[in-house]
Design an enzyme around this catalytic site. Structure first.
Site, PDB file in Angstrom:
ATOM      1  N   LYS A 146      15.178  57.054  24.905  1.00 14.15           N
ATOM      2  CA  LYS A 146      15.670  57.844  25.997  1.00 14.15           C
ATOM      3  C   LYS A 146      16.261  59.034  25.556  1.00 14.15           C
ATOM      4  O   LYS A 146      17.070  59.106  24.749  1.00 14.15           O
ATOM      5  CB  LYS A 146      16.779  56.649  26.684  1.00 14.15           C
ATOM      6  CG  LYS A 146      17.716  57.246  27.562  1.00 14.15           C
ATOM      7  CD  LYS A 146      18.929  56.304  27.862  1.00 14.15           C
ATOM      8  CE  LYS A 146      19.773  57.073  28.840  1.00 14.15           C
ATOM      9  NZ  LYS A 146      21.002  56.035  29.087  1.00 14.15           N
ATOM     10  N   GLY A 164      28.058  34.435  23.475  1.00 13.50           N
ATOM     11  CA  GLY A 164      26.978  34.886  22.901  1.00 13.50           C
ATOM     12  C   GLY A 164      26.059  35.978  23.417  1.00 13.50           C
ATOM     13  O   GLY A 164      25.077  35.851  23.389  1.00 13.50           O
ATOM     14  N   PRO A 200      21.556  65.499  29.271  1.00 10.01           N
ATOM     15  CA  PRO A 200      20.532  65.325  28.419  1.00 10.01           C
ATOM     16  C   PRO A 200      21.646  64.947  27.249  1.00 10.01           C
ATOM     17  O   PRO A 200      22.836  64.937  27.304  1.00 10.01           O
ATOM     18  CB  PRO A 200      19.952  66.656  27.955  1.00 10.01           C
ATOM     19  CG  PRO A 200      21.155  67.651  28.531  1.00 10.01           C
ATOM     20  CD  PRO A 200      21.685  67.116  29.881  1.00 10.01           C
ATOM     21  N   ALA A 242      20.033  50.190  29.154  1.00 10.26           N
ATOM     22  CA  ALA A 242      20.059  51.402  28.745  1.00 10.26           C
ATOM     23  C   ALA A 242      21.212  51.823  27.975  1.00 10.26           C
ATOM     24  O   ALA A 242      22.489  51.170  28.173  1.00 10.26           O
ATOM     25  CB  ALA A 242      20.422  52.412  30.017  1.00 10.26           C
ATOM     26  N   LEU A 291      32.511  42.772  28.670  1.00 13.36           N
ATOM     27  CA  LEU A 291      33.005  42.807  29.848  1.00 13.36           C
ATOM     28  C   LEU A 291      34.386  42.018  30.081  1.00 13.36           C
ATOM     29  O   LEU A 291      34.799  42.270  31.089  1.00 13.36           O
ATOM     30  CB  LEU A 291      31.726  41.832  30.804  1.00 13.36           C
ATOM     31  CG  LEU A 291      30.648  42.405  31.001  1.00 13.36           C
ATOM     32  CD1 LEU A 291      29.447  41.552  31.478  1.00 13.36           C
ATOM     33  CD2 LEU A 291      30.316  43.787  31.373  1.00 13.36           C
ATOM     34  N   VAL A 332      21.743  41.606  32.128  1.00 11.76           N
ATOM     35  CA  VAL A 332      21.379  42.906  32.211  1.00 11.76           C
ATOM     36  C   VAL A 332      22.248  43.984  31.155  1.00 11.76           C
ATOM     37  O   VAL A 332      22.884  43.823  30.317  1.00 11.76           O
ATOM     38  CB  VAL A 332      21.767  43.602  33.733  1.00 11.76           C
ATOM     39  CG1 VAL A 332      20.923  43.158  34.780  1.00 11.76           C
ATOM     40  CG2 VAL A 332      23.142  43.001  33.919  1.00 11.76           C
TER      41      VAL A 332
HETATM   42  C1  LIG Z   1      24.295  45.549  37.069  1.00  8.44           C
HETATM   43  C2  LIG Z   1      24.664  45.813  35.738  1.00  8.44           C
HETATM   44  C3  LIG Z   1      23.957  46.669  35.029  1.00  8.44           C
HETATM   45  C4  LIG Z   1      24.352  47.036  33.408  1.00  8.44           C
HETATM   46  N1  LIG Z   1      23.559  47.870  32.995  1.00  8.44           N
HETATM   47  C5  LIG Z   1      24.166  48.436  31.767  1.00  8.44           C
HETATM   48  C6  LIG Z   1      23.308  49.614  31.058  1.00  8.44           C
HETATM   49  O1  LIG Z   1      22.532  49.885  31.381  1.00  8.44           O
HETATM   50  N2  LIG Z   1      23.991  49.814  29.927  1.00  8.44           N
HETATM   51  C7  LIG Z   1      24.924  49.265  29.424  1.00  8.44           C
HETATM   52  O2  LIG Z   1      25.386  49.768  28.323  1.00  8.44           O
HETATM   53  N3  LIG Z   1      25.658  47.944  30.024  1.00  8.44           N
HETATM   54  C8  LIG Z   1      25.520  47.811  31.186  1.00  8.44           C
HETATM   55  N4  LIG Z   1      25.742  46.597  31.780  1.00  8.44           N
HETATM   56  C9  LIG Z   1      26.823  45.907  31.071  1.00  8.44           C
HETATM   57  C10 LIG Z   1      26.374  45.038  30.026  1.00  8.44           C
HETATM   58  O3  LIG Z   1      25.583  44.109  30.686  1.00  8.44           O
HETATM   59  C11 LIG Z   1      27.522  44.251  29.224  1.00  8.44           C
HETATM   60  O4  LIG Z   1      28.274  45.203  28.849  1.00  8.44           O
HETATM   61  C12 LIG Z   1      26.941  43.731  28.113  1.00  8.44           C
HETATM   62  O5  LIG Z   1      25.634  42.554  28.584  1.00  8.44           O
HETATM   63  C13 LIG Z   1      27.916  42.558  27.521  1.00  8.44           C
HETATM   64  O6  LIG Z   1      27.926  41.613  28.245  1.00  8.44           O
HETATM   65  P1  LIG Z   1      28.808  40.383  27.302  1.00  8.44           P
HETATM   66  O7  LIG Z   1      28.549  40.185  26.215  1.00  8.44           O
HETATM   67  O8  LIG Z   1      30.339  40.984  27.584  1.00  8.44           O
HETATM   68  O9  LIG Z   1      29.001  39.354  28.519  1.00  8.44           O
HETATM   69  P2  LIG Z   1      27.939  38.058  28.947  1.00  8.44           P
HETATM   70  O10 LIG Z   1      26.572  38.702  28.533  1.00  8.44           O
HETATM   71  O11 LIG Z   1      28.131  37.777  30.039  1.00  8.44           O
HETATM   72  O12 LIG Z   1      28.199  37.022  27.814  1.00  8.44           O
HETATM   73  C14 LIG Z   1      29.096  35.936  27.814  1.00  8.44           C
HETATM   74  C15 LIG Z   1      29.243  35.112  26.914  1.00  8.44           C
HETATM   75  O13 LIG Z   1      30.206  34.055  27.007  1.00  8.44           O
HETATM   76  C16 LIG Z   1      29.692  32.941  27.125  1.00  8.44           C
HETATM   77  N5  LIG Z   1      30.779  31.894  27.702  1.00  8.44           N
HETATM   78  C17 LIG Z   1      31.282  32.216  29.035  1.00  8.44           C
HETATM   79  N6  LIG Z   1      32.321  31.242  29.245  1.00  8.44           N
HETATM   80  C18 LIG Z   1      32.052  30.387  28.247  1.00  8.44           C
HETATM   81  C19 LIG Z   1      32.560  28.889  28.101  1.00  8.44           C
HETATM   82  N7  LIG Z   1      33.537  28.401  28.766  1.00  8.44           N
HETATM   83  N8  LIG Z   1      32.153  28.438  26.953  1.00  8.44           N
HETATM   84  C20 LIG Z   1      31.343  28.737  26.050  1.00  8.44           C
HETATM   85  N9  LIG Z   1      30.822  30.002  26.350  1.00  8.44           N
HETATM   86  C21 LIG Z   1      31.099  30.852  27.458  1.00  8.44           C
HETATM   87  C22 LIG Z   1      28.371  32.741  27.967  1.00  8.44           C
HETATM   88  O14 LIG Z   1      27.666  31.715  27.760  1.00  8.44           O
HETATM   89  C23 LIG Z   1      27.995  34.157  27.032  1.00  8.44           C
HETATM   90  O15 LIG Z   1      27.213  33.854  25.901  1.00  8.44           O
HETATM   91  C24 LIG Z   1      25.387  46.508  33.112  1.00  8.44           C
HETATM   92  C25 LIG Z   1      26.098  45.413  33.842  1.00  8.44           C
HETATM   93  C26 LIG Z   1      25.852  45.144  35.115  1.00  8.44           C
HETATM   94  C27 LIG Z   1      26.659  44.157  36.062  1.00  8.44           C
END
Ligand SMILES: Cc1cc2nc3c(=O)[nH]c(=O)nc-3n(C[C@H](O)[C@H](O)[C@H](O)COP(=O)(O)OP(=O)(O)OC[C@H]3O[C@@H](n4cnc5c(N)ncnc54)[C@H](O)[C@@H]3O)c2cc1C
Length: 502
Positions: A78, A12, A96, A50, A332, A47
């Site tokens: 932005k 989530g 841009p 942007a 990710l 995180v």
């Molecule tokens: C330093 C940094 C800067 C970033 N800046 C940008 C930016 O400026 N712009 C941009 O587009 N992207 C950016 N990103 C990428 C962005 O943060 C991610 O693409 C975005 O937040 C999506 O994350 P996610 O949903 O894939 O994973 P997460 O946010 O990690 O969510 C994972 C989910 O899986 C759940 N989960 C995991 N294991 C289990 C389990 N065993 N049981 C139940 N639930 C579980 C967790 O609870 C969570 O809800 C950045 C990333 C980093 C590391």
């Protein structure tokens, strides 16, 4: 009546809730059910502040109200990204979300600009971009309707609080029928065919499904963990593998652009939000240790700290495929190419957009899988090359990272693009995949690569045609600068007047 096709989303974060909201909005409810499981104890990466202009299209598709979304996520506008010290120490250029100038007689604008430079005119290609002028003047306005005026030649994106965006989408998704389950997945049950059959929670509950979206973040529990899809490591080209994000107080001027400043062993970002400023140092642990990176980051901040920096570890790369059997990974869990050009949330969005027209309603057909993976490969490869370009074309004399990146072998697809531009300023304008010609142009030039010649066709355009074009642009530019400084741009004023958005 047939039972609904059951979609189960694991995770989530931004990916999970973007997917849940999109599926709940686009798929017929009587034929599909959507359940999302997430663990508050594990939390989200949080995180990702942007975005790119495509975000607006996505929100529009979901029927979100722009002003409401911005209020709920503490968002700001932005217009692009200011790259400070990237080409060399002391340099700055803006990438841009818009063009630099219109084509003439079918030839790209920059060819005429380059020809005029060869003829002795000392102007920057940035001088002709409305989005850059507005960004540099700390002003924002919505693009004008129509395609004929210079203030219609750009798009815009948002800075927002990614945790708040996920929370906002969660409310909407639940209103649209998504079931949310709180729980930690401890096991994954596979059918004899190899398809995933159910997620097993720590409570012992089983969550059965026909189709699974792996949005579990860096863990990639389903695609990488259970289905064993291999990881393609791209860290030899994109060596940054750590980040130290840190929030500071809200900045006085809410700049309508992201600032990214090159550092000794990576770069740091500054993102203005309504309630705080997002900052962080993305660095390569091969070239600097965490303590030194932390010191450099803390010494560079413009506003007082709101919390201590926390370390995040990652590796640049992606899974060999994003769709395997009855499981698609989004976010990710499918890959990460570092946040320099704010491409991760875009990759979630585009994966959803590629998936929707291929969405199964029974067993996953290998042809659907192949097509989806082909499209996602293209997205990843193009972003990868564009990111590498920023590192490879640098003239910095400090820091081992920069020397390494300058000397490294880059993918052949990128070498070709660089050589074509170096020769006569040719910029490929592909239809599929992210980053169009103006983006490549701004980074080629910003990183210090100048074409050896303008294109010969530029000489075939009559001199007066170029003069008209530059003259007209100059006149518009002057007028525009007056307009810009007169813009009473204040985010809160606009947020109080939601009708002003459209
Ligand atoms: C330093 C940094 C800067 C970033 N800046 C940008 C930016 O400026 N712009 C941009 O587009 N992207 C950016 N990103 C990428 C962005 O943060 C991610 O693409 C975005 O937040 C999506 O994350 P996610 O949903 O894939 O994973 P997460 O946010 O990690 O969510 C994972 C989910 O899986 C759940 N989960 C995991 N294991 C289990 C389990 N065993 N049981 C139940 N639930 C579980 C967790 O609870 C969570 O809800 C950045 C990333 C980093 C590391």
């Amino acid at each position: 009546m047939n039972e609904a096709f059951q979609i189960v989303i694991l995770g989530g974060g931004t990916a999970g809730w973007m997917a849940a909201t999109a599926l709940a909005t686009m798929l017929p409810r009587q034929r599909y059910s959507v359940t999302l499981v997430e663990s508050e104890e594990i939390g989200i990466v949080g995180v990702g502040e942007a975005t790119l202009p495509q975000m607006k299209n996505f929100n529009d598709l979901l029927g979100l109200d722009e002003a409401e979304m911005m209020r709920n996520t503490q968002a700001t506008f932005k217009l692009g990204i200011d790259f400070v010290d990237w080409g060399y120490l002391g340099s700055s250029y803006v990438h841009p979300f818009g063009i630099h100038g219109p084509p003439a007689s079918g030839l790209a604008f920059h060819q005429g600009w380059h020809r005029s430079r060869s003829g002795g005119r000392d102007w920057s290609v940035e001088d002709f971009s409305f989005a850059i002028a507005a960004a540099r003047a700390n002003r924002f306005d919505f693009p004008a309707a129509g395609k004929t005026t210079i203030n219609s030649t750009y798009a815009y994106a948002y800075h927002f609080d990614a945790s708040l965006y996920a929370r906002y989408l969660r409310r909407i998704a639940e209103e649209r029928g998504v079931t949310r389950i709180e729980g930690k997945v401890r096991d994954v049950d596979q059918a004899p065919s190899g398809d995933i059959r159910a997620l097993v929670l720590e409570s012992g509950d089983r969550l059965e499904g026909d189709f699974f979206l792996d949005c579990s973040g860096f863990r990639s529990l389903l695609l990488g963990g259970k289905l064993g899809v291999t990881w393609e490591d791209w860290s030899k080209w994109l060596p940054c593998d750590r980040a130290l994000p840190v929030p500071t107080e809200r900045c006085g001027d809410l700049t309508p652009y992201t600032r990214v400043t090159a550092m000794e062993a990576g770069w740091r970002w500054r993102i203005p939000l309504q309630h705080r400023t997002g900052n962080g140092y993305v660095f390569s642990s091969r070239f600097i240790d965490e303590d030194k990176a932390r010191q450099q980051l803390l010494a560079s901040l413009d506003e007082p700290l709101l919390a201590e920096p926390r370390l995040l570890k990652f590796e640049a790369g992606r899974r060999a495929s994003s769709w395997e059997r009855n499981c698609v990974a989004l976010g990710l869990s499918s890959g990460f190419l570092e946040p320099l050009e704010s491409t991760s949330i875009y990759l979630i969005q585009i994966a959803i957009m590629h998936l929707l027209p291929l969405f199964p309603n029974g067993r996953s057909d290998p042809r659907l899988i192949r097509e989806f993976n082909r499209r996602m490969d293209l997205e990843y490869d193009r972003i990868r090359d564009f990111l590498i370009l920023h590192y490879h074309l640098n003239s910095r004399v400090d820091g081992e990272l920069w020397r390494y990146c300058r000397a490294m072998d880059v993918p052949e697809s990128l070498t070709e693009k660089i050589e074509l531009f170096r020769h006569s300023g040719y910029v490929e304008d592909y239809r599929d995949g992210l980053f169009n010609a103006p983006s490549w142009l701004s980074v080629f030039l910003g990183q210090g690569l100048t074409p050896q010649h303008h294109h010969p066709l530029a000489d075939a355009v009559p001199e007066h045609r170029w003069r008209e074009l530059f003259g007209a642009l100059n006149r518009l530019r002057k007028r525009r600068q007056i307009d810009l400084s007169a813009l009473p741009w204040d985010y809160e004023v606009v947020l109080r007047k939601p009708t002003a958005y459209h």
